[in-house]
Design a protein around this motif. Structure first.
Motif, short mmCIF file in Angstrom:
data_model
loop_
_atom_site.label_atom_id
_atom_site.label_comp_id
_atom_site.label_asym_id
_atom_site.label_seq_id
_atom_site.Cartn_x
_atom_site.Cartn_y
_atom_site.Cartn_z
N LYS A 97 -20.21 0.59 -6.96
CA LYS A 97 -21.24 0.49 -7.97
C LYS A 97 -21.20 -0.90 -8.36
O LYS A 97 -20.58 -1.16 -9.15
CB LYS A 97 -21.55 2.26 -8.23
N ASP A 98 -22.45 -1.21 -8.02
CA ASP A 98 -23.05 -2.23 -8.50
C ASP A 98 -23.03 -2.10 -10.28
O ASP A 98 -23.10 -0.94 -11.35
CB ASP A 98 -24.25 -2.81 -8.53
N ALA A 99 -22.87 -2.90 -11.27
CA ALA A 99 -22.52 -3.45 -12.93
C ALA A 99 -21.18 -2.20 -13.74
O ALA A 99 -21.28 -1.97 -14.88
CB ALA A 99 -24.09 -3.01 -13.32
N ILE A 100 -20.74 -0.94 -12.51
CA ILE A 100 -19.98 -0.29 -13.28
C ILE A 100 -18.74 -0.27 -12.25
O ILE A 100 -18.41 0.32 -10.90
CB ILE A 100 -20.47 1.45 -13.93
N GLN A 101 -17.63 0.38 -13.55
CA GLN A 101 -16.77 0.25 -12.35
C GLN A 101 -15.54 1.48 -13.04
O GLN A 101 -15.66 1.88 -14.23
CB GLN A 101 -15.43 -0.45 -12.64
N ALA A 102 -15.01 3.06 -11.66
CA ALA A 102 -14.28 3.79 -12.18
C ALA A 102 -12.75 3.81 -12.43
O ALA A 102 -12.17 2.91 -12.59
CB ALA A 102 -14.00 4.77 -11.23
N LEU A 103 -12.34 4.05 -13.76
CA LEU A 103 -11.46 3.98 -14.36
C LEU A 103 -10.18 5.42 -13.77
O LEU A 103 -10.65 5.82 -12.99
CB LEU A 103 -11.92 4.11 -15.98
N SER A 104 -8.90 4.47 -13.52
CA SER A 104 -7.88 5.74 -12.55
C SER A 104 -7.13 5.99 -14.30
O SER A 104 -6.91 6.06 -15.41
CB SER A 104 -7.53 5.37 -11.48
N GLY A 105 -6.27 7.65 -13.32
CA GLY A 105 -5.47 8.40 -14.22
C GLY A 105 -4.44 8.66 -13.42
O GLY A 105 -4.64 9.20 -12.46
N VAL A 106 -3.40 9.07 -13.66
CA VAL A 106 -1.94 9.52 -13.69
C VAL A 106 -2.01 11.51 -14.82
O VAL A 106 -1.59 10.57 -15.22
CB VAL A 106 -1.32 9.45 -13.03
N ILE A 107 -2.12 11.94 -13.80
CA ILE A 107 -2.04 13.69 -14.67
C ILE A 107 -1.14 14.38 -14.46
O ILE A 107 -0.43 14.76 -13.02
CB ILE A 107 -3.25 13.59 -14.97
N GLU A 108 -0.20 15.12 -15.69
CA GLU A 108 1.17 15.97 -15.23
C GLU A 108 0.45 16.77 -15.18
O GLU A 108 0.62 18.49 -16.16
CB GLU A 108 2.42 15.48 -15.95
#
Length: 266
Positions: A133-144
């Motif tokens: 997606k142009d101009a924006i980046q999804a952030l990632s996480g790992v959750i317990e």
């Protein structure tokens, strides 16, 4: 937990004992969650849809579940770090829209549910896979998620100021899949000389030679390579010599839906 193997696994059937993944809605509406689909607009647009010949890409596309945006909106980031540096425009109700919660150009979606997994199972959470997606980046996480009573937010960081980003209603905003918590730390990396394993070295050499020959023959009118169009040994789970690879090779995944979500309701 049991691995899915055999013919059913090759066809992507849900034949193994289920591993529970529970969604508890935490607000007045049920989040719209669906098994992630294979199709991507940019893959459809490739010549002869050749992008779908990449099996690893296909498997990644469908390797989890997507949460869909409950409303359409546009957002612009001015480039500043304050919360008010993001402006969101929509006629939709406020509780269906994201907000600027953290500042620093981060757009935050409340997912409105608590996800729980079985003991020892985390959730990897990020943006929709292979869907840039142009101009924006999804952030990632790992959750317990096997013990945590805390819901999570899905965050996207703007990468370009003063550029309008549009999310449509029903567009994927979040992607998640389960993984064993201790697997990555239990992994013991090694570096070896390829020739130290003659069987693997021979198979790899056969693949390189076959690949080189195929690409040389591909432009030749009437050649076998031209008739085949692309090599399918990995896609079919075959070794370079055509022998079977593994019995639980996947060519597709078929994930169970979350019953009762808008995407899966009658």
């Amino acid at each position: 937990m049991s691995a899915r193997t055999g013919p059913d696994a090759r066809e992507g059937a849900c034949g193994a004992d289920p591993v529970k993944l529970i969604c508890y809605p935490t607000s007045g509406f049920v989040p719209d969650i669906r098994p992630a689909p294979l199709a991507r607009d940019w893959m459809d647009a490739t010549v002869d849809r050749f992008a779908y010949r990449c099996l690893p890409l296909n498997i990644a596309n469908t390797h989890g579940w997507e949460v869909l945006a409950p409303a359409g909106f546009s957002a612009v980031w001015s480039g500043g770090d304050r919360k008010d540096a993001i402006r969101i425009e929509s006629d939709a109700p406020a509780d269906t829209l994201p907000l600027s919660h953290f500042g620093v150009g981060v757009l935050t979606f409340h997912i409105h549910c608590l996800l729980r997994t079985e003991p020892g199972i985390n959730l990897w959470v990020g943006g929709p896979v292979n869907r840039p997606k142009d101009a924006i980046q999804a952030l990632s996480g790992v959750i317990e998620t096997d013990w945590s009573p805390y819901s999570f937010t899905m965050n996207w960081k703007f990468t370009r100021p003063n550029w309008t980003v549009r999310f449509e209603k029903g567009e994927p905003i979040c992607f998640f899949f389960p993984l064993n918590r201790d697997l990555v730390e239990a992994t013991e990396p090694e570096m070896r000389v390829l020739e130290s394993d003659p069987e693997v070295a021979g198979l790899h050499r056969a693949w390189v030679e076959g690949r080189t020959s195929f690409l040389q023959d591909l432009p030749v009118e009437g050649s076998r390579a031209q008739a085949e169009a692309w090599q399918k040994t990995y896609f079919r789970g075959r070794r370079p010599d055509g022998a079977p690879g593994i019995p639980d090779h996947r060519t597709k995944l078929v994930l169970r839906p979350f019953p009762g979500t808008p995407a899966n309701s009658p």
